[in-house]
Design an enzyme around this catalytic site. Structure first.
Site: not given
Length: 245
Positions: A150, A154
């Site tokens: 994750y 990002k």
């Protein structure tokens, strides 16, 4: 004024069926925009179809061609919010190829795909007010335990945002990211209700609280509107001061 700016605008919001995305969809509809809300969920799709002024689209973002066709079908689009994203929590040593690929496909690759379609249409139309907002995260700036894929996605999204801003600026298209910490959607409240889990992070946030959905929506509306007309290529933290510590 930001309110009148949205009247008559056509806005596409991905992940518009719940949480932050749904809040953005409802606010933009209230401001007079024609809103196209993209979702993968059957229940969200059915619910969105029943709201006047909102046009629901259902597509799996991991399907490049189907996504491209869905976005093309609702052109022209004036403003774009790339809100959809997924999270799979795994520690670094146990991050699987499958979960890493899934997260990168939805959180980065689909945004490239959708934004290409919308941006090319804006360029072809010689639109002078295009704005794209990508929903990133403070996880692009700081490492979080069990967030390897994750955090990576990002950080990649922030890089994509800067590249888009650089290359689309000459066409009067602004591109920015919003980088929130935990936002108290229904899912967020459930996931962070455990004091043992939430406490250490709250101690790192100078305001000692998590964000609310309307605070995230307000920031997106600002970045879409002409009130931010000289802001592009920025990553706006919505974190109560977390990145300042």
């Amino acid at each position: 004024m930001a309110d009148s700016f949205f009247v008559g605008k056509r806005v596409l919001v991905t992940g518009g069926g719940r949480g932050i995305g749904k809040g953005i969809v409802l606010r933009l509809q209230e401001l007079g925009a024609t809103v196209f809300a993209l979702t993968v969920s059957d229940s969200s799709f059915a619910e969105l179809q029943n709201i006047p002024g909102i046009h629901a689209l259902q597509v799996e973002l991991s399907d490049w061609d189907a996504t491209r066709a869905a976005v093309t079908s609702v052109l022209p689009i004036d403003l774009l919010v790339n809100n959809a994203g997924i999270f799979i929590g795994e520690p670094f040593l146990r991050t699987t190829q499958e979960s890493f690929d899934s997260i990168m496909t939805v959180n980065v690759k689909s945004i490239l795909n959708i934004s290409q379609v919308v941006a090319q249409s804006l360029i072809d139309r010689k639109c002078d007010h295009g704005s794209i907002v990508n929903l990133s995260s403070v996880a692009s700036k700081i490492a979080l335990k069990d967030h390897t894929a994750y955090c990576t996605s990002k950080a990649a999204l922030d890089g994509l945002t800067r590249s888009m801003a650089l290359e689309l600026g000459e066409h009067k298209i602004r591109v920015n990211s919003l980088n929130p910490t935990v936002i108290l959607t229904d899912m967020g409240r459930q996931g962070w209700s455990d004091v043992a889990k939430a406490g250490p992070l709250l101690q790192r946030i100078p305001l000692h609280r998590f964000g609310e959905v309307d605070e995230c929506v307000n920031a997106v509306v600002f970045l879409l509107s002409d009130q931010s007309r000289f802001i592009s290529g920025a990553h706006i933290p919505l974190d109560g001061g977390l990145l300042a510590t």
